[in-house]
Design an enzyme around this catalytic site. Structure first.
Site, short mmCIF file in Angstrom:
data_model
loop_
_atom_site.label_atom_id
_atom_site.label_comp_id
_atom_site.label_asym_id
_atom_site.label_seq_id
_atom_site.Cartn_x
_atom_site.Cartn_y
_atom_site.Cartn_z
N ASP A 1 31.63 36.72 41.94
CA ASP A 1 32.86 37.05 41.15
C ASP A 1 33.06 38.63 41.62
O ASP A 1 32.11 39.59 41.17
CB ASP A 1 32.44 37.26 39.56
CG ASP A 1 33.73 37.53 38.77
OD1 ASP A 1 34.71 38.37 39.57
OD2 ASP A 1 33.82 37.37 37.72
N VAL A 2 33.92 38.90 42.20
CA VAL A 2 34.01 40.25 42.71
C VAL A 2 34.23 41.47 41.69
O VAL A 2 34.08 42.66 42.11
CB VAL A 2 35.29 40.47 43.82
CG1 VAL A 2 35.00 39.52 45.20
CG2 VAL A 2 36.59 40.26 43.32
N TYR B 1 50.92 43.84 40.04
CA TYR B 1 50.39 43.23 41.50
C TYR B 1 50.68 44.04 42.53
O TYR B 1 49.91 44.40 43.39
CB TYR B 1 51.04 41.67 41.73
CG TYR B 1 50.68 41.25 42.96
CD1 TYR B 1 49.38 40.51 43.09
CD2 TYR B 1 51.40 41.38 44.01
CE1 TYR B 1 49.00 39.93 44.42
CE2 TYR B 1 51.16 40.57 45.33
CZ TYR B 1 49.68 40.19 45.41
OH TYR B 1 49.56 39.59 46.74
#
Ligand code: NDP
Length: 257
Positions: free
Chosen positions: A67-68, A162
């Site tokens: 999980d980055v 985003y």
């Protein structure tokens, strides 16, 4: 000489979010060029399914759960892989989420943090922790997946969080590219247009928006994951030896208009 520069035999490559879509296409391209590739995925089932697809074309990859957003886990995985393989030559920071469709004034803290944690913080943890091993070895190539959304504001869907996260990825790419340029580590990014992947199809109201997206694209079509993977392969390879801090737009001409 020129084709030779695109070969990756003996290199070790890690692709975050490499189990499907653009990530899996990158894994395939790098493996086809000769690299030993590691799929670093949050969901082991997605990783296993990506690996099975790869194996159907006679290629293979190692799988690691990552999980980055968890910086401790990123450090551990980077150290473990570097120790296991004795080198990390290529890192493709592909893991990303969009969660498009929320107006800025309605955005929750959770939504903002989640998108920025994956797209920007997580990408930095990976650059830092894998980058350390590359700097110690005096060689390496990092390719970040940015977006044309880091240049333009998409319409009609609302996704300020985003767009901002991807603009940050681009400037981080330039900053690290400059910082590590004289130590053998190159850092570049690809900025794709809309690519035909689950991410695009998850955008609420996608069917109605598609005609706007295609109208705004000179090529009049979505991109395909392999068209991004080809650029990633080039940037990862010695063919791109003079490129660092570059953001390569692969956008079907979108930003021309
Ligand atoms: P997908 O959603 O199809 O794939 C993203 C992958 O990243 C999934 O396998 C996902 O795992 C994984 N992932 C998500 N969160 C994490 C995490 N915390 N740690 C590790 N892996 C994670 O997306 P795309 O292939 O479309 O996009 C890939 C990249 O390209 C992203 O960075 C995206 O922003 C960028 N991009 C995409 C465009 C598009 O139109 N598709 C356009 C421009 C840029 P899981 O499936 O388990 O969630």
């Amino acid at each position: 000489m020129y084709l030779e520069k695109l070969k990756l035999d003996g290199r070790v490559a890690v692709v975050t979010g490499g189990g499907r879509a653009i990530g899996l296409a990158c894994v395939t391209a790098l493996a086809e060029a000769g690299a030993k590739v590691v799929i670093a995925e949050i969901d082991p089932k997605v990783a296993a399914s990506g690996r099975a697809t790869l194996q159907k074309s006679g290629l293979d990859a190692e799988i690691v759960q990552l999980d980055v957003t968890n910086s401790t886990e990123v450090t551990k995985v980077a150290d473990t892989l570097a120790a296991r393989h004795g080198r990390i030559d290529i890192l493709v920071n592909n893991a990303g989420i969009a969660r498009s469709g929320i107006a800025a004034e309605d955005l929750s803290d959770e939504h903002w943090h989640n998108v920025n944690d994956v797209n920007y913080n997580g990408l930095f943890w990976c650059c830092r922790d894998f980058g350390r091993h590359m700097l110690a070895a005096g060689r390496g190539s990092i390719v970040n997946i940015g977006s044309m959304s880091g240049y333009i504001v998409n319409r009609p869907q609302k996704q300020a969080y985003y767009n901002a996260s991807k603009a940050a990825v681009h400037h981080l790419t330039r900053s690290l590219g400059a910082e590590w340029a004289d130590r053998g580590v190159r850092v570049n990014a690809v900025a794709p247009t809309y690519i035909d992947t689950p991410m695009v199809h998850e955008v609420p109201g996608v069917d109605a928006m598609m005609k706007d997206w295609l109208r705004d694209t000179p090529m009049g079509r979505l991109g395909k994951p392999d068209e991004i993977a080809s650029v990633v392969h080039f940037l990862a390879s010695d063919a791109a030896s003079l490129l660092t801090g570059s953001i390569v737009l692969a956008d079907g001409g979108f930003t021309c208009w």
